[in-house]
Design a protein around this motif. Structure first.
Motif, PDB file in Angstrom:
ATOM      1  N   VAL A 198      -2.653  12.238  -0.165  1.00 39.16           N
ATOM      2  CA  VAL A 198      -2.722  12.065  -1.611  1.00 39.16           C
ATOM      3  C   VAL A 198      -1.838  10.871  -1.971  1.00 39.16           C
ATOM      4  O   VAL A 198      -0.631  10.910  -1.733  1.00 39.16           O
ATOM      5  CB  VAL A 198      -2.230  13.324  -2.361  1.00 39.16           C
ATOM      6  CG1 VAL A 198      -2.280  13.100  -3.856  1.00 39.16           C
ATOM      7  CG2 VAL A 198      -3.066  14.540  -1.966  1.00 39.16           C
ATOM      8  N   PRO A 199      -2.422   9.779  -2.492  1.00 37.98           N
ATOM      9  CA  PRO A 199      -1.620   8.594  -2.821  1.00 37.98           C
ATOM     10  C   PRO A 199      -0.488   8.934  -3.786  1.00 37.98           C
ATOM     11  O   PRO A 199      -0.653   9.747  -4.694  1.00 37.98           O
ATOM     12  CB  PRO A 199      -2.637   7.654  -3.483  1.00 37.98           C
ATOM     13  CG  PRO A 199      -3.967   8.132  -3.019  1.00 37.98           C
ATOM     14  CD  PRO A 199      -3.841   9.617  -2.827  1.00 37.98           C
ATOM     15  N   GLU A 200       0.663   8.309  -3.551  1.00 42.41           N
ATOM     16  CA  GLU A 200       1.805   8.543  -4.431  1.00 42.41           C
ATOM     17  C   GLU A 200       1.527   7.998  -5.826  1.00 42.41           C
ATOM     18  O   GLU A 200       1.108   6.856  -5.984  1.00 42.41           O
ATOM     19  CB  GLU A 200       3.055   7.863  -3.862  1.00 42.41           C
ATOM     20  CG  GLU A 200       3.803   8.713  -2.853  1.00 42.41           C
ATOM     21  CD  GLU A 200       5.225   8.215  -2.665  1.00 42.41           C
ATOM     22  OE1 GLU A 200       6.073   8.519  -3.535  1.00 42.41           O
ATOM     23  OE2 GLU A 200       5.481   7.536  -1.664  1.00 42.41           O
ATOM     24  N   LYS A 201       1.759   8.860  -6.824  1.00 42.63           N
ATOM     25  CA  LYS A 201       1.597   8.408  -8.203  1.00 42.63           C
ATOM     26  C   LYS A 201       2.708   7.411  -8.527  1.00 42.63           C
ATOM     27  O   LYS A 201       3.804   7.484  -7.995  1.00 42.63           O
ATOM     28  CB  LYS A 201       1.658   9.590  -9.156  1.00 42.63           C
ATOM     29  CG  LYS A 201       0.477  10.541  -9.054  1.00 42.63           C
ATOM     30  CD  LYS A 201       0.594  11.655 -10.076  1.00 42.63           C
ATOM     31  CE  LYS A 201      -0.603  12.596  -9.988  1.00 42.63           C
ATOM     32  NZ  LYS A 201      -0.508  13.701 -10.986  1.00 42.63           N
ATOM     33  N   GLY A 202       2.364   6.494  -9.402  1.00 38.17           N
ATOM     34  CA  GLY A 202       3.349   5.496  -9.780  1.00 38.17           C
ATOM     35  C   GLY A 202       2.785   4.513 -10.775  1.00 38.17           C
ATOM     36  O   GLY A 202       1.734   4.741 -11.392  1.00 38.17           O
ATOM     37  N   ASN A 203       3.458   3.399 -10.911  1.00 35.99           N
ATOM     38  CA  ASN A 203       3.093   2.357 -11.856  1.00 35.99           C
ATOM     39  C   ASN A 203       2.964   1.056 -11.079  1.00 35.99           C
ATOM     40  O   ASN A 203       3.946   0.590 -10.486  1.00 35.99           O
ATOM     41  CB  ASN A 203       4.203   2.235 -12.917  1.00 35.99           C
ATOM     42  CG  ASN A 203       3.632   2.020 -14.284  1.00 35.99           C
ATOM     43  OD1 ASN A 203       2.609   1.363 -14.432  1.00 35.99           O
ATOM     44  ND2 ASN A 203       4.294   2.550 -15.296  1.00 35.99           N
ATOM     45  N   TYR A 204       1.760   0.459 -11.083  1.00 32.44           N
ATOM     46  CA  TYR A 204       1.516  -0.705 -10.232  1.00 32.44           C
ATOM     47  C   TYR A 204       0.731  -1.774 -10.990  1.00 32.44           C
ATOM     48  O   TYR A 204       0.012  -1.487 -11.952  1.00 32.44           O
ATOM     49  CB  TYR A 204       0.730  -0.296  -8.977  1.00 32.44           C
ATOM     50  CG  TYR A 204       1.278   0.917  -8.274  1.00 32.44           C
ATOM     51  CD1 TYR A 204       2.423   0.831  -7.494  1.00 32.44           C
ATOM     52  CD2 TYR A 204       0.653   2.160  -8.401  1.00 32.44           C
ATOM     53  CE1 TYR A 204       2.938   1.949  -6.855  1.00 32.44           C
ATOM     54  CE2 TYR A 204       1.154   3.282  -7.765  1.00 32.44           C
ATOM     55  CZ  TYR A 204       2.299   3.177  -6.998  1.00 32.44           C
ATOM     56  OH  TYR A 204       2.804   4.291  -6.363  1.00 32.44           O
ATOM     57  N   SER A 205       0.870  -3.022 -10.526  1.00 31.48           N
ATOM     58  CA  SER A 205       0.103  -4.138 -11.070  1.00 31.48           C
ATOM     59  C   SER A 205      -0.419  -4.984  -9.914  1.00 31.48           C
ATOM     60  O   SER A 205       0.210  -5.070  -8.856  1.00 31.48           O
ATOM     61  CB  SER A 205       0.962  -4.986 -12.018  1.00 31.48           C
ATOM     62  OG  SER A 205       2.234  -5.259 -11.457  1.00 31.48           O
ATOM     63  N   LEU A 206      -1.574  -5.616 -10.132  1.00 31.75           N
ATOM     64  CA  LEU A 206      -2.231  -6.376  -9.060  1.00 31.75           C
ATOM     65  C   LEU A 206      -2.693  -7.728  -9.590  1.00 31.75           C
ATOM     66  O   LEU A 206      -3.344  -7.808 -10.639  1.00 31.75           O
ATOM     67  CB  LEU A 206      -3.424  -5.597  -8.509  1.00 31.75           C
ATOM     68  CG  LEU A 206      -4.171  -6.239  -7.329  1.00 31.75           C
ATOM     69  CD1 LEU A 206      -3.304  -6.213  -6.075  1.00 31.75           C
ATOM     70  CD2 LEU A 206      -5.487  -5.515  -7.061  1.00 31.75           C
ATOM     71  N   SER A 207      -2.359  -8.785  -8.854  1.00 36.34           N
ATOM     72  CA  SER A 207      -2.746 -10.147  -9.229  1.00 36.34           C
ATOM     73  C   SER A 207      -3.443 -10.815  -8.049  1.00 36.34           C
ATOM     74  O   SER A 207      -2.997 -10.683  -6.905  1.00 36.34           O
ATOM     75  CB  SER A 207      -1.509 -10.960  -9.628  1.00 36.34           C
ATOM     76  OG  SER A 207      -1.828 -12.327  -9.793  1.00 36.34           O
TER      77      SER A 207
END
Length: 583
Positions: A198-207
């Motif tokens: 189960v992927p760890e929940k979090g806050n991410y951004s992608l460029s």
């Protein structure tokens, strides 16, 4: 529990004059992930801001508002965004126009609460801007035989270097791309694979952005930021501290008496944010005449109006407090720079690309995410008269006589007042009702009696006493116009209409789609930024897709963020785009 503690402190500091000295902890910091650190005029700086605890980098829930600024080397704020934090994060952008000069800049982020710390602890990253349209400074005569450029004496010469393809790996996540080399306008399929079931929940951004030899400055990654974890600072409440925006944006100021004998305490002040999603609030002043409004919801207003209420309103004027700011003079900038001739082709390519993209911006616009509708403060208690359901009448007098019959008006000479009839009681207060139009309170309602009622969509009426903050009103008459953009001509001294910086609206950033390649074959695509998602969500396992542009070269895939447990995530990978048609 932590938010309750800070909320109690906030109430104590605002409402208590004599404060017993106590210590409070400052455990908040910010991290910014930007799409690049070097920009050419016409390009856009994109960013994601993370509000974290300084100690373990888990989300901080103290502040609800953050600020991001671009500051030049002379301590001038070039751009400034105010952002409402959701899930302890927010995102925004700055378009770089040709009016911005070539030079070194700082991208900084802070909250009111973090301003209690030293300027050196405010998040900052170096940014270089190159304006190829800028006219070079005039040469000055040093002696009869020699001329020098004034800039060249003060600037270092940057050296050309190969494209830096620094790969970053993460123990918990991995970027998988369907292949490494693509042609122009080809679909890219990208997956974020997790080491856990189960992927760890979090806050991410992608460029995903094209890189070249103009990338002079390396911005800090989330992993590097994590290594510099700080300790909790202690603040003493006996000293002057900047209050955190715990519940939303704070708007504060004071009333100033025209006559020094007038008391400034316990005077009602009202704030209206007008528009289709309006706000109306009332607060009392303290012994020094100060007031503070807390906007706890994402109100999107056309105009901000503050006014003193009551019979003595003409005795006061309103003055807003200045916004809290960092000590810009303490920011340390890199030396001025000059570019050698080796960068000419790269600069020319980027300049042409930005001009073409901006020329076709109508076909590639970002879209504003429509804010969630906020019901009026009196909802659902008021009765609504939707004028489309009735025969239209041209004036307010005829409309309330024939349609909104619980509303009445009184006339005293040339002045009018509006009242509501409460049929549930035999006693009718002589006090007029609270009258607002698109959220704007009108203490003088005369202008409504000449207003064209064809512009009105509905009239909402609430009978009986109604408290707004400390003030009780004898019913409410709320008029909603079709466009929600009513502007009052009133310009009394007790009314202030300041040009406030409001939170930026969220955007959905443009994504090209060449599934139907013929549809856009006549529109050039010179995007250097192929993909930007500041709210990356891969928990459902779906692939991330985007299309390449007409620009060949090396593109960096950069993912940054933090898990809910505060673990940093920094990943970099690369793809190549080649123009097959030229082979």
């Amino acid at each position: 529990m932590e938010r309750i503690k800070y909320l109690l402190l906030l109430i104590l500091l605002i409402n208590t004059k004599q404060i017993v000295a106590q210590e409070v902890s400052l455990n908040e910091t910010l991290f910014i992930h930007a799409n690049a650190t070097t920009f050419v005029s016409g390009e856009t700086l994109l960013y994601k801001i993370y509000c974290l605890k300084n100690t373990d980098k888990t989300p901080s829930t103290i502040s609800k508002i953050a600020y991001v600024e671009l500051v030049d080397s002379h301590s001038n704020v070039v751009f400034k965004n105010k952002l409402r934090l959701e899930n302890s994060s927010a995102s925004g952008d700055f378009f770089i126009p040709t009016t911005v000069k070539t030079g070194n800049y700082k991208l900084i982020g802070y909250t009111n609460w973090t301003l209690n710390s030293s300027t050196s602890k405010i998040f900052q990253t170096d940014v270089k801007i190159i304006n190829p349209y800028e006219v070079a400074e005039t040469n000055v005569v040093k002696d009869k035989n020699t001329t020098v450029n004034t800039t060249s004496e003060k600037a270092i010469l940057l050296t050309a270097s190969p494209i830096n393809k620094e790969e970053l790996v993460d123990n918990n996540f991995k970027i998988n791309v369907n292949k490494k080399t693509f042609s122009n306008r080809e679909k890219v399929v990208l997956e974020i694979a997790s080491a856990n079931a189960v992927p760890e929940k979090g806050n991410y951004s992608l460029s995903v952005r094209k890189i070249d030899n103009l990338s002079f400055t390396k911005q800090p990654t989330a992993s590097e930021f994590y290594k510099n974890s700080g300790s909790i600072e202690t603040l003493n409440t006996k000293e002057k501290i900047i209050l955190p925006e715990l519940r939303g944006e704070m708007i504060s100021g004071r009333i100033i008496p025209k006559d020094n004998s007038s008391s400034v305490q316990n005077i009602n002040v009202a704030l209206s944010l007008t528009g289709k999603s309006f706000a109306f609030k009332v607060v009392k002043t303290d012994a020094a005449g100060h007031f503070t409004f807390n906007l706890d919801k994402n109100y999107v207003g056309n105009e901000t109006v503050l006014q003193v209420l009551g019979e003595q309103k003409e005795s006061f004027t309103i003055e807003l407090d200045k916004m809290n700011e960092p000590e810009y003079y303490k920011l340390s900038f890199q030396p001025n720079f000059r570019l050698p001739i080796e960068f000419k082709e790269t600069l020319l390519e980027r300049s042409i690309a930005s001009q073409i993209e901006n020329a076709y911006y109508l076909n590639k616009t970002d879209s504003i995410i429509k804010p969630e509708k906020i019901d009026p403060f009196y909802s659902p208690l008021a009765k609504e008269y939707n004028l489309k359901d009735f025969t239209r009448f041209p004036t307010l007098k005829e409309t309330i006589i024939e349609i909104a019959t619980v509303v009445s008006y009184k006339q005293n000479g040339k002045n009018y007042s509006l009242h509501v009839v409460d049929y549930s009681t035999t006693f009718q207060s002589p006090e007029p009702a609270l009258v607002i139009i698109d959220g704007l309170m009108l203490q003088n309602v005369n202008e409504l009696f000449t207003y064209n009622m064809d512009n009105v969509r509905s009239i909402n009426v609430l009978t009986g006493g109604y408290y707004v903050g400390p003030k009780v009103f004898n019913g409410i008459v709320s008029i909603i116009t079709e466009e929600g953009n009513y502007v009052s001509p009133q310009k009394e001294n007790y009314i202030l209409k300041p040009a406030l910086l409001r939170p930026s609206l969220k955007k959905s950033y443009y994504k090209a789609d060449y599934a139907d390649s013929a549809k856009y074959e006549r529109i050039p695509d010179y995007r250097s930024q192929l993909f930007w998602n500041p709210e990356l969500d891969f928990s459902n396992g779906k692939s991330i897709t985007f299309f390449t542009s007409d620009l060949s070269g090396t593109y960096e895939i950069s993912m940054e963020g933090f898990t809910e447990k505060g673990n940093p995530v920094s990943i970099k990978d690369y793809i190549e785009i080649k123009d097959i048609s030229s082979n």
